[in-house]
Enzyme design. Structure first.
Site, PDB file in Angstrom:
ATOM      1  N   HIS A  58      -4.136   6.900   3.667  1.00 21.67           N
ATOM      2  CA  HIS A  58      -4.341   5.493   3.931  1.00 21.67           C
ATOM      3  C   HIS A  58      -4.143   4.980   5.228  1.00 21.67           C
ATOM      4  O   HIS A  58      -4.575   3.762   5.142  1.00 21.67           O
ATOM      5  CB  HIS A  58      -3.287   4.722   2.827  1.00 21.67           C
ATOM      6  CG  HIS A  58      -1.887   4.687   3.392  1.00 21.67           C
ATOM      7  ND1 HIS A  58      -0.902   5.540   2.845  1.00 21.67           N
ATOM      8  CD2 HIS A  58      -1.265   3.829   4.258  1.00 21.67           C
ATOM      9  CE1 HIS A  58       0.192   5.431   3.561  1.00 21.67           C
ATOM     10  NE2 HIS A  58       0.218   4.313   4.412  1.00 21.67           N
TER      11      HIS A  58
ATOM     12  N   ASP B  56      -2.756  11.191  -0.705  1.00 23.02           N
ATOM     13  CA  ASP B  56      -2.693  10.381   0.337  1.00 23.02           C
ATOM     14  C   ASP B  56      -2.286  11.199   1.775  1.00 23.02           C
ATOM     15  O   ASP B  56      -1.228  11.265   2.125  1.00 23.02           O
ATOM     16  CB  ASP B  56      -1.559   9.470   0.266  1.00 23.02           C
ATOM     17  CG  ASP B  56      -1.453   8.324   0.948  1.00 23.02           C
ATOM     18  OD1 ASP B  56      -2.116   8.189   2.135  1.00 23.02           O
ATOM     19  OD2 ASP B  56      -0.351   7.463   1.159  1.00 23.02           O
TER      20      ASP B  56
ATOM     21  N   GLY C 195       4.986   0.923   9.344  1.00 22.70           N
ATOM     22  CA  GLY C 195       4.417   1.562  10.427  1.00 22.70           C
ATOM     23  C   GLY C 195       5.112   3.013  10.381  1.00 22.70           C
ATOM     24  O   GLY C 195       5.017   3.968  11.121  1.00 22.70           O
TER      25      GLY C 195
ATOM     26  N   SER D 278       4.365   4.966   7.829  1.00 23.10           N
ATOM     27  CA  SER D 278       3.536   5.719   7.092  1.00 23.10           C
ATOM     28  C   SER D 278       2.920   7.036   7.851  1.00 23.10           C
ATOM     29  O   SER D 278       2.569   6.767   8.982  1.00 23.10           O
ATOM     30  CB  SER D 278       2.116   4.937   6.871  1.00 23.10           C
ATOM     31  OG  SER D 278       2.520   3.943   5.715  1.00 23.10           O
TER      32      SER D 278
ATOM     33  N   SER E 122       4.191   8.000   2.097  1.00 24.32           N
ATOM     34  CA  SER E 122       3.152   7.335   1.677  1.00 24.32           C
ATOM     35  C   SER E 122       3.310   5.731   1.283  1.00 24.32           C
ATOM     36  O   SER E 122       2.666   5.001   2.148  1.00 24.32           O
ATOM     37  CB  SER E 122       2.821   7.941   0.256  1.00 24.32           C
ATOM     38  OG  SER E 122       1.653   7.142  -0.318  1.00 24.32           O
TER      39      SER E 122
END
Length: 468
Positions: free
Chosen positions: A197, A227, A308, A310, A325
């Protein structure tokens, strides 16, 4: 005089032998704390679940003492579990029942802001809804749960289930700021594995805002559904192919392989916003209905995360487990964070971890001392326990070290990971990642051997002169 010399010689020998034993014990303990270089064996709980089947079991987990617990549906299966050295817990619903419940939930109309996972300990599929879910949608989902029966439990949670991209500065791409996960390779080229993502195929990434040379470009990935994404390093970026992930303060954890997490396992996450945090795995095969779409097959944990973080790495005992995720909450109030399993991502992308068997181009050691564009020096290991080192991003000290792990922008907060000596995630993982603990044992062994050689030489010399 001769008796005194013999006594001194015996004392020297005994001391040297004692030193050898002590040194060997120190080295053995130190090596026992080092991660293995081979793939880990299949956990006993997973093996028993596979052997007994989905109709007679309902998952496995680690209890507070680290012992494996297997949920079973009959006394015969319980006896098999006990003979294997694990603890059996007889439950009402089988894994087949839980999977059927999850499938029914997936088939129902999608409700953004909801998530569900199998809670092996309570023998239920737990459905959670965040603050964005309306009373009407919650009631409708509750109706679906009632048709399934007692194997489903409904819960409301605070906050919202969101992906952890940060749209504010500093950013690494136009879509927002994320964190690096793990360095991987297809045997020819070097890539960075991160969350899907974070950006679609074609997204250009930079080591810091305003850089003229790109770090790399996203060449493959999927979101929603799964993801994960693959960033190919650019021609201008040094290809260190590091097998170390950063945990802040110029320190890192060497990754020796990948594994599937176990419910109840203590795990660690590093990210560019909040640095290093730890928690435990609470569920597997979780489904999350983000506003952008539904992602399945996730790992559910108690580790906190914020925008941030992720794409940052989830790991334990030197093994790669997942990629950050999304979730709800923050690192002040706590919350739930979900992770994309790294093994499934690498299989789908056809890559392996840097430094894995067959990676002839991998640099030796922890990144071979190379740095990414704009990064600081690469540190091969984490600090000793009790160092009280802060987390990645702590203190806003500028760009930190990126060793194929969490990108440290220096823009985050301390997050409480510094702590007092001997506490916090850094202290908890230091026994796994540092090889310096081998040194004292080797020194003791070396000194003992020298003493033995000296005593023997002295004896031979005395014999030559008739003094002994």
């Amino acid at each position: 005089m001769r008796h005194a010399r013999r006594t001194a010689r015996r004392i020297t020998r005994l001391a040297a032998v004692g030193g050898l034993l002590c040194g060997s014990l120190l080295v053995t303990r130190a090596m026992a704390n080092e991660p293995g270089v081979f793939a880990p064996p299949v956990p006993v709980g997973e093996r028993l679940v596979d052997q007994l089947g989905t109709a007679r079991t309902a998952g496995s987990w680690l209890d507070a003492d680290g012992r494996t617990v297997v949920a079973v549906t009959d006394t015969g299966a319980a006896a098999d579990v006990r003979r294997a050295g694990a603890r059996a817990e007889v439950v009402r619903h089988s894994m087949r029942d839980l999977r059927s419940a999850a499938a029914t939930l997936r088939a129902a109309p999608r409700v953004s802001g909801t998530a569900w996972s199998m809670d092996y300990g309570s023998n239920e599929v737990v459905v959670r809804a965040d603050s964005t879910v309306s009373a009407r949608d919650w009631s409708r989902l509750g109706g679906v749960a009632r048709t399934i029966g007692a194997s489903v439990r409904m819960e409301r949670v605070r906050g919202t289930f969101t992906t952890r991209v940060d749209g504010a500065a500093p950013i690494f791409a136009s879509g927002g700021r994320c964190s690096a996960g793990f360095d991987v390779t297809d045997g020819r080229d070097a890539f960075l594995l991160t969350a899907g993502h974070c950006g679609p195929v074609g997204t250009t990434w930079f080591a810091r805002p305003g850089d003229a040379t790109a770090l790399g470009t996203t060449v493959s990935g999927t979101f929603p559904g799964n993801d994960f994404s693959l960033v190919r390093y650019g021609d201008g970026a040094p290809r260190a192919r590091s097998d170390v992930v950063a945990i802040g303060g110029g320190r890192g954890v060497r990754i020796t392989g990948a594994a599937d997490p176990v419910v109840g396992q203590q795990v660690f996450r590093s990210g560019s916003t909040t640095g290093l945090h730890s928690g435990r795995v609470t569920g597997l095969n979780a489904t999350v209905n983000y506003p952008e779409g539904t992602v399945t097959g996730l790992v559910q944990t108690t580790v906190c995360a914020e925008p941030g973080d992720s794409g940052g790495p989830l790991f334990a005992d030197g093994l790669a487990l997942g990629l950050t995720s999304g979730g709800n909450g923050n690192c002040d109030a706590g919350g739930t964070t979900f992770f994309q399993p790294v093994g499934a991502a690498m299989t789908a992308l056809g890559v392996r971890l840097t430094g894995a068997s067959g990676d002839d181009d991998a640099q030796a050691g922890a990144g071979s001392g190379q740095a990414r564009p704009g990064d600081g020096d690469v540190a091969p290991v984490a600090p000793p326990a009790g160092s009280g080192a802060g987390a990645a991003g702590a203190g806003g000290t500028g760009t930190g070290t990126n060793m194929g792990g969490a990108t440290d922008t220096g823009e985050g907060t301390a997050s409480g990971t510094g702590g007092s000596p001997g506490t916090g995630p850094v202290a908890a993982i230091s026994k796994v990642v540092t090889t310096r603990s081998v040194g004292p044992g080797l020194l003791v062994i070396g000194g003992s051997l020298i003493a033995l050689v000296a005593a023997r030489s002295l004896r031979s010399s005395r014999r030559g002169r008739g003094a002994w």
